[in-house]
Design a protein around this motif. Sequence first.
Motif, short mmCIF file in Angstrom:
data_model
loop_
_atom_site.label_atom_id
_atom_site.label_comp_id
_atom_site.label_asym_id
_atom_site.label_seq_id
_atom_site.Cartn_x
_atom_site.Cartn_y
_atom_site.Cartn_z
N GLN A 81 77.40 -72.31 -102.72
CA GLN A 81 77.01 -71.41 -101.63
C GLN A 81 77.78 -70.09 -101.68
O GLN A 81 77.23 -69.03 -101.37
N GLY A 82 79.07 -70.14 -102.06
CA GLY A 82 79.85 -68.90 -102.16
C GLY A 82 79.30 -67.95 -103.20
O GLY A 82 79.18 -66.74 -102.96
N ARG A 83 78.95 -68.48 -104.35
CA ARG A 83 78.38 -67.66 -105.43
C ARG A 83 77.03 -67.08 -104.98
O ARG A 83 76.73 -65.90 -105.24
N LYS A 84 76.22 -67.89 -104.31
CA LYS A 84 74.92 -67.41 -103.83
C LYS A 84 75.08 -66.31 -102.78
O LYS A 84 74.27 -65.39 -102.71
N LEU A 85 76.13 -66.43 -101.97
CA LEU A 85 76.42 -65.38 -100.99
C LEU A 85 76.68 -64.05 -101.68
O LEU A 85 76.13 -63.01 -101.28
N LEU A 86 77.48 -64.06 -102.73
CA LEU A 86 77.79 -62.83 -103.45
C LEU A 86 76.54 -62.24 -104.10
O LEU A 86 76.31 -61.02 -104.04
N PHE A 87 75.72 -63.09 -104.71
CA PHE A 87 74.47 -62.59 -105.31
C PHE A 87 73.54 -62.02 -104.23
O PHE A 87 72.85 -61.02 -104.47
N ALA A 88 73.51 -62.66 -103.06
CA ALA A 88 72.64 -62.19 -101.98
C ALA A 88 73.05 -60.81 -101.50
O ALA A 88 72.21 -59.93 -101.27
N VAL A 89 74.37 -60.59 -101.33
CA VAL A 89 74.83 -59.29 -100.86
C VAL A 89 74.59 -58.22 -101.93
O VAL A 89 74.22 -57.08 -101.60
N ALA A 90 74.77 -58.58 -103.20
CA ALA A 90 74.44 -57.63 -104.27
C ALA A 90 72.95 -57.30 -104.26
O ALA A 90 72.55 -56.15 -104.43
N GLY A 91 72.11 -58.32 -104.04
CA GLY A 91 70.67 -58.09 -103.94
C GLY A 91 70.32 -57.21 -102.76
O GLY A 91 69.41 -56.37 -102.84
N PHE A 92 71.06 -57.36 -101.66
CA PHE A 92 70.87 -56.50 -100.50
C PHE A 92 71.13 -55.04 -100.86
O PHE A 92 70.33 -54.15 -100.53
N GLY A 93 72.23 -54.79 -101.57
CA GLY A 93 72.54 -53.43 -102.01
C GLY A 93 71.47 -52.86 -102.92
O GLY A 93 71.10 -51.68 -102.80
N LEU A 94 70.96 -53.68 -103.83
CA LEU A 94 69.90 -53.23 -104.74
C LEU A 94 68.63 -52.88 -103.97
O LEU A 94 67.96 -51.87 -104.28
N CYS A 95 68.29 -53.68 -102.97
CA CYS A 95 67.10 -53.38 -102.13
C CYS A 95 67.25 -52.05 -101.41
O CYS A 95 66.28 -51.30 -101.26
N ILE A 96 68.47 -51.75 -100.95
CA ILE A 96 68.71 -50.49 -100.26
C ILE A 96 68.50 -49.31 -101.21
O ILE A 96 67.94 -48.27 -100.83
N ILE A 97 68.91 -49.46 -102.47
CA ILE A 97 68.71 -48.40 -103.46
C ILE A 97 67.21 -48.19 -103.71
O ILE A 97 66.72 -47.05 -103.78
N VAL A 98 66.46 -49.31 -103.85
CA VAL A 98 65.01 -49.21 -104.05
C VAL A 98 64.36 -48.50 -102.86
O VAL A 98 63.51 -47.62 -103.03
N PHE A 99 64.77 -48.89 -101.67
CA PHE A 99 64.23 -48.24 -100.47
C PHE A 99 64.52 -46.74 -100.47
O PHE A 99 63.66 -45.92 -100.14
N ALA A 100 65.74 -46.38 -100.84
CA ALA A 100 66.13 -44.97 -100.83
C ALA A 100 65.27 -44.14 -101.79
O ALA A 100 64.94 -42.99 -101.49
N LEU A 101 64.90 -44.73 -102.93
CA LEU A 101 64.17 -43.98 -103.96
C LEU A 101 62.65 -44.00 -103.74
O LEU A 101 61.93 -43.19 -104.34
N SER A 102 62.18 -44.90 -102.89
CA SER A 102 60.74 -45.09 -102.75
C SER A 102 60.06 -43.96 -101.98
O SER A 102 60.58 -43.45 -100.99
N ASP A 103 58.86 -43.59 -102.47
CA ASP A 103 57.99 -42.66 -101.75
C ASP A 103 56.72 -43.35 -101.28
O ASP A 103 55.81 -42.70 -100.75
N LEU A 104 56.64 -44.69 -101.50
CA LEU A 104 55.47 -45.47 -101.11
C LEU A 104 55.81 -46.36 -99.94
O LEU A 104 56.82 -47.10 -99.98
N PHE A 105 54.99 -46.34 -98.91
CA PHE A 105 55.28 -47.13 -97.71
C PHE A 105 55.38 -48.62 -98.03
O PHE A 105 56.30 -49.30 -97.59
N ILE A 106 54.43 -49.14 -98.82
CA ILE A 106 54.40 -50.57 -99.08
C ILE A 106 55.65 -51.01 -99.85
O ILE A 106 56.23 -52.07 -99.59
N LEU A 107 56.10 -50.19 -100.80
CA LEU A 107 57.31 -50.52 -101.56
C LEU A 107 58.54 -50.47 -100.65
O LEU A 107 59.43 -51.33 -100.73
N SER A 108 58.58 -49.49 -99.77
CA SER A 108 59.70 -49.38 -98.83
C SER A 108 59.74 -50.58 -97.90
O SER A 108 60.81 -51.15 -97.62
N PHE A 109 58.57 -51.00 -97.43
CA PHE A 109 58.48 -52.15 -96.53
C PHE A 109 58.97 -53.42 -97.24
O PHE A 109 59.76 -54.19 -96.69
N VAL A 110 58.50 -53.62 -98.47
CA VAL A 110 58.91 -54.82 -99.22
C VAL A 110 60.41 -54.79 -99.51
O VAL A 110 61.09 -55.84 -99.42
#
Length: 419
Positions: free
Chosen positions: A300-329
């Motif tokens: 569970q500890g390792r999965k927590l770290l991967f989840a928070v890293a995935g959260f950061g990656l999603c924020i980067i994708v959101f920041a770069l997106s110009d498409l509503f559907i991609l931003s929503f996902v």
Amino acid sequence: MADQPSPSQITNDPFAAVRIPEYRHLMIGRFCFVMSLRMMGTLVGWWVYQLTKNPLAIGLIGLSEVIPALSLALYSGHIIDTSEKRGLLLKCIFFYTCAAGILLVLSTPAVHDHVDNHSITYIIYAVIFGTGIIRSFGGPVFSAMIATIVPRQYLQNATTWNQASFLSASVTGHAIGGFLIAFFGNTGTLVIICGLLVTALVILFQVKPKPPASVMGEKKTWESVKEGLAFVFKTKELLGALSLDMFAVLFGGAVAMLPVYASDILKVGPMGFGWLNAATDIGSICVVVFLTLVPMRTAQGRKLLFAVAGFGLCIIVFALSDLFILSFVALLVSGMMDGISVVVRGTVMQLRTPDHMRGRVSSVGSMFINSSNELGQFESGVMSRLLGVRPSVIFGGCATILVVLVTWFKAPTLRKFEY
């Protein structure tokens, strides 16, 4: 507790905790309480803006509540651990009902006809300051009560149900609050809020009294507070989980910039803004419900770290997106990652905390979480002013991933943690 499941059922029964009547009462009461809080937050923000037409006035609402909540957090933990917990919880909800009642009177036409808008606004701030004091006790005492009701072998299941209840109530309160304002106005909405709070009082009254643990003894307040802080800082997996969540929210607070994205970047208007605002909570609810039915068994500890890293990656994708559907996902998936973090962090706190320190540790945890939400909004505003909106959100996502990398190497006990 005759209808508790046997220990052999723990691996197969996703409803183990909710089969305990007292736990059901606690969760239903908390659902009503949290939903009323979120409805009040939605209403007060709308109301103050209508009175002032000043966006800064909305920001001052959060400041009015967070100052007492953070200032009293450590002291409230000591009080929770030395008090009968059910009685303290009922007092918190009673005083919150009184605060809602004051706002109800304040919203009536009779008051508006005789009191100017600025005076009403200042009274609202004063009431919200009072609810901040109540919040510093109310939130942690709910968490502290779980382990007094649920046997240790069901704490993981109980924590997951607790988070599902909180998130569901939060989303429902935000959504219904807007519709109620539209149909019934401020006064009608506050009547319903008061009704929900009274319902929470009636339901939680059925929970048995929860006296303090006898281990507490007669410690002085400051000694007790220091003991709680020292425990958190020496329990590395707990400190790591709390710190990881705090910095992820602090740097990855894309939600603070959603109005700018909806209006100026994605150009989707208020309806699109509503969906973007809901995306993170929808994702969190989905994953918390999934983890309730199919709990994590290992690493569970390792999965927590991967989840928070995935959260950061999603924020980067959101920041770069110009498409509503991609931003929503991107925001939807970031909510899923956050849901994993919430479940693991909550379970670590429940499993690693001795019964006689649950109030103080829950209060320290609330300081980490509450401060990161408020400071995250401030950080987003400052960085967007310095770098621009899109670069500031990219910076936040990258900083979140960097925090995960540092935690991976500096907190090996969290990385290896299992329950």
